[in-house]
Design a protein around this motif. Sequence first.
Motif, short mmCIF file in Angstrom:
data_model
loop_
_atom_site.label_atom_id
_atom_site.label_comp_id
_atom_site.label_asym_id
_atom_site.label_seq_id
_atom_site.Cartn_x
_atom_site.Cartn_y
_atom_site.Cartn_z
N THR A 30 44.36 34.64 28.34
CA THR A 30 45.28 35.72 28.93
C THR A 30 46.21 36.22 28.17
OG1 THR A 30 44.96 34.47 31.04
CG2 THR A 30 46.51 36.23 31.03
N TYR A 84 47.66 33.25 39.19
CA TYR A 84 48.85 32.17 39.57
C TYR A 84 50.14 32.52 38.97
CZ TYR A 84 44.59 29.49 41.28
OH TYR A 84 43.73 29.04 42.27
N GLU A 143 49.64 33.14 33.08
CA GLU A 143 49.13 31.76 33.76
C GLU A 143 47.64 32.13 34.21
OE1 GLU A 143 49.04 28.42 34.14
OE2 GLU A 143 51.28 28.75 34.21
N ARG A 144 46.85 30.96 34.94
CA ARG A 144 45.60 31.08 35.32
C ARG A 144 45.35 32.26 36.00
NH1 ARG A 144 42.01 26.80 36.56
NH2 ARG A 144 40.98 27.15 38.43
N ARG A 148 37.85 32.34 35.06
CA ARG A 148 38.54 31.24 35.56
C ARG A 148 39.25 30.51 34.50
NH1 ARG A 148 34.69 27.73 38.20
NH2 ARG A 148 34.29 26.85 36.18
N GLY A 149 40.35 31.03 34.58
CA GLY A 149 41.47 30.62 33.53
C GLY A 149 41.26 31.21 32.18
#
Length: 97
Positions: free
Chosen positions: A44, A10, A53-54, A40-41
């Motif tokens: 990072t 994302y 970001e995600r 998932r998420g």
Amino acid sequence: MAKGYWVSAYRTISDPEKLAAYNKLAGPAVRAAGGRTIVRGGRTIAHDSGIPERTVLVEFDTFEQAVAAHESAPYQEALAALSDGVERDFRIVEGID
């Protein structure tokens, strides 16, 4: 036969409500198609031109299964709910074994 993966990075999330609506539909659609969410998420660290970001990684038993899941009616409904709520780089890739 090589596994298939969905990789979503994302760039921006402009409408969290649209993302929430997408998640509500996408999760069951992915599971029904045999997908397993690996990432998932979460934390990072971005390098080079990456954006912290995600990120989402979904594993399927085969590349063909990953493609079919994306084309399925339930997942297309999830995409419609997401609409323009995010900007992301979405790829379907084949594993190496």
